[in-house]
Design an enzyme around this catalytic site. Structure first.
Site, mmCIF file in Angstrom:
data_model
loop_
_atom_site.group_PDB
_atom_site.id
_atom_site.type_symbol
_atom_site.label_atom_id
_atom_site.label_comp_id
_atom_site.label_asym_id
_atom_site.label_seq_id
_atom_site.Cartn_x
_atom_site.Cartn_y
_atom_site.Cartn_z
ATOM 1 N N PRO A 1 0.825 -1.219 0.000
ATOM 2 C CA PRO A 1 0.000 0.000 0.000
ATOM 3 C C PRO A 1 0.856 1.264 0.000
ATOM 4 C CG PRO A 1 -0.752 -1.550 1.669
ATOM 5 C CD PRO A 1 0.569 -2.050 1.183
ATOM 6 N N ASP B 1 61.208 -12.866 9.022
ATOM 7 C CA ASP B 1 62.115 -12.404 10.067
ATOM 8 C C ASP B 1 61.752 -13.039 11.408
ATOM 9 O OD1 ASP B 1 63.476 -10.782 8.347
ATOM 10 O OD2 ASP B 1 62.374 -8.967 8.866
ATOM 11 N N LYS C 1 67.409 -11.881 11.701
ATOM 12 C CA LYS C 1 68.652 -11.357 12.266
ATOM 13 C C LYS C 1 68.343 -10.849 13.664
ATOM 14 C CE LYS C 1 69.787 -9.703 7.659
ATOM 15 N NZ LYS C 1 68.502 -10.190 7.129
ATOM 16 N N GLY D 1 56.510 -5.463 11.399
ATOM 17 C CA GLY D 1 56.210 -4.050 11.218
ATOM 18 C C GLY D 1 55.984 -3.707 9.774
ATOM 19 N N MET E 1 64.985 -1.017 18.107
ATOM 20 C CA MET E 1 66.227 -1.755 18.352
ATOM 21 C C MET E 1 67.170 -0.949 19.244
ATOM 22 S SD MET E 1 66.647 -3.073 14.400
ATOM 23 C CE MET E 1 66.173 -1.454 13.753
#
Length: 470
Positions: free
Chosen positions: A43, A246, A268, A300, A381
């Site tokens: 409707p 890594d 490493k 990362g 590091m």
């Protein structure tokens, strides 16, 4: 099997939708994508459906439902909030032997609309037979994350080349290998990057057997939490032939690599270079020249202290095609999980990323500039050289009471955050688990207020541990 999966051609076929509300709107949008000749009985219509009617995309029968409106319908869907009306639509459709679906009412369905992943012309449909639609949706979301948006275009190009490949490679097994190599190789990479001309040139080269090179893809794995791996990174890992990774890549991320891909650790560590960079470079070239898709997976982001640029230079010199999938770097991820904003209007107007692998004389860094206040230093590091970093910054004018934080195993379940002052940096770094990020600046004082992940009241316990080391 309760339901037989079918893909139905609705183009220009009459499909009747009973209902004009929000639920009907969702069904209408799906049916229009399938190019159905959509007739809606209601409707009144909600604004979205009314606009579709005004645009001429649907036919609207502005009336209450009547059985005669179902005549010659190819499919019927009832999507009203009136159970009695929905049931009547179902029985009327059954009487004329037309497939019917009453939304969210399994007993009143002769067909079910599945969860859909649309990579036209590739369509993936998932159904629980109406028993657990939320579970089907969750499965769809997982698959959606794995299927690149370029999949449809890849299928379209392959369709255009199908006869040509069939005529050139008559052996069915060899033809299968050709397409497997294409869909997992450089052809797919070109399509994903929108380089469609190059993609077709790649197929041409493969047909003439002039191209035997693989490719190199640098992928940022993020700081540890597998949930931070990008969608594109996941897709690449699912198509890799070999992954060189890594030590900083977490086990959770490695678990996402395609099961039959070779995984080789080329990690490493400070004072313990188990694989030299030259060896890694040589391995990349060797594997790529064997025609393999080589993924170089780095913790990362590969371009932030990850030697990604060096490896791409080696690939370019060897004529190996390459691409890069960025990752969330440790300074972004670890500080966010530690509740330490890198910038803040009151405390820090800039942020500097630094590597802790400094030369002994310290001449490579502008310590005077780094020692200025109102800035944040994020040091990668840096645990081994923490004493030197602290000493140089204090010498050049940074206050010994400058707040600092050492974030160990950032974003992982074992994350630990220890806070103190710049004059304590060496002791804090010795106490923190590795890998660790050093953060220096007034923003680190916000950790206690904003910490949300893992241990949020770790300072007191770490202070005790630091004092024991004194």
């Amino acid at each position: 099997m309760e339901y037989l999966p079918l893909f139905v051609d609705l183009q220009s076929r009459k499909v009747v939708l009973v209902g004009g509300g929000e639920v009907a709107t969702r069904k209408a949008e799906l049916l229009l994508r399938a190019q159905a000749n959509l007739v809606i009985i209601a409707p009144k219509l909600c604004p979205v459906l009314f606009n579709l009617h005004q645009q001429g995309q649907i036919v609207w029968i502005e009336d209450h439902y009547q059985t005669r409106y179902l005549e010659k319908a190819y499919l019927i869907i009832a999507a009203t909030d009136d159970p009695a009306l929905n049931e009547k639509v179902f029985h009327d459709a059954q009487a004329q032997q037309t497939f019917v679906n009453v939304v969210d009412d399994k007993p009143l369905c002769s067909f079910i609309v599945p969860s859909i992943i649309d990579r036209n012309p590739i369509i993936v449909a998932i159904s629980s037979g109406g028993t657990a639609p939320v579970l089907a949706r969750l499965l769809r979301e997982k698959l959606e994350a794995m299927l690149p948006n370029s999949l449809g275009k890849m299928a379209e190009i392959a369709g255009n080349w199908r006869e040509r490949v069939k005529n050139s490679i008559t052996n069915m097994r060899e033809r299968k290998r050709f397409w497997e190599r294409s869909f997992n190789g450089r052809f797919a990479s070109f399509v994903e990057k929108g380089q469609l001309v190059e993609a077709e040139q790649q197929l041409e080269q493969q047909l003439s057997e002039k191209d035997n090179h693989g490719e190199l893809i640098l992928v940022g794995a993020g700081p540890g939490d597998a949930g931070l791996l990008t969608l594109k990174g996941l897709q690449v890992l699912q198509n890799a032939d070999v992954v060189l990774y890594d030590n900083l890549v977490s086990d959770e991320v490695l678990d996402l690599v395609r099961r039959d891909a070779d995984k080789i650790c080329v990690g490493k560590r400070a004072n313990n270079h188990s694989v030299t960079q030259d060896e890694t470079n040589a391995l990349i070239v060797k594997l790529a020249l064997q025609g393999k898709k080589v993924v170089r997976l780095k913790g990362g982001d590969p371009f932030v202290f990850g030697r990604g640029g060096e490896e791409l230079q080696v690939a370019a010199k060897a004529g190996i095609p390459f691409q890069v999938v960025p990752g969330i770097t440790a300074a972004i991820g670890a500080t966010a999980y530690a509740g330490i904003p890198l910038t803040h209007r009151e405390y820090s107007q800039s942020v500097t990323f630094i590597t802790g692998h400094c030369k002994n004389e310290g001449s490579e860094l502008d310590w005077a500039a780094l020692a200025k206040g109102q800035q944040t230093l994020a040091i990668y590091m840096g645990t081994v050289k923490a004493a030197k970093i602290s000493e140089r910054l204090i010498y050049f004018g940074r206050s010994p009471e400058t707040p600092v934080a050492v974030i160990g195993c950032g974003t992982r379940q074992e994350q630990q955050v220890v806070c103190g002052t710049l004059c304590e940096l060496e002791r804090l770094a010795q106490a923190a688990p590795t890998p660790a990020l050093l953060v220096i600046g007034e923003v680190t004082a916000l950790h206690q207020e904003l910490a949300w992940f893992g241990q949020q009241t770790v300072e007191d316990r770490w202070r005790s541990a630091v004092l024991e080391l004194a």
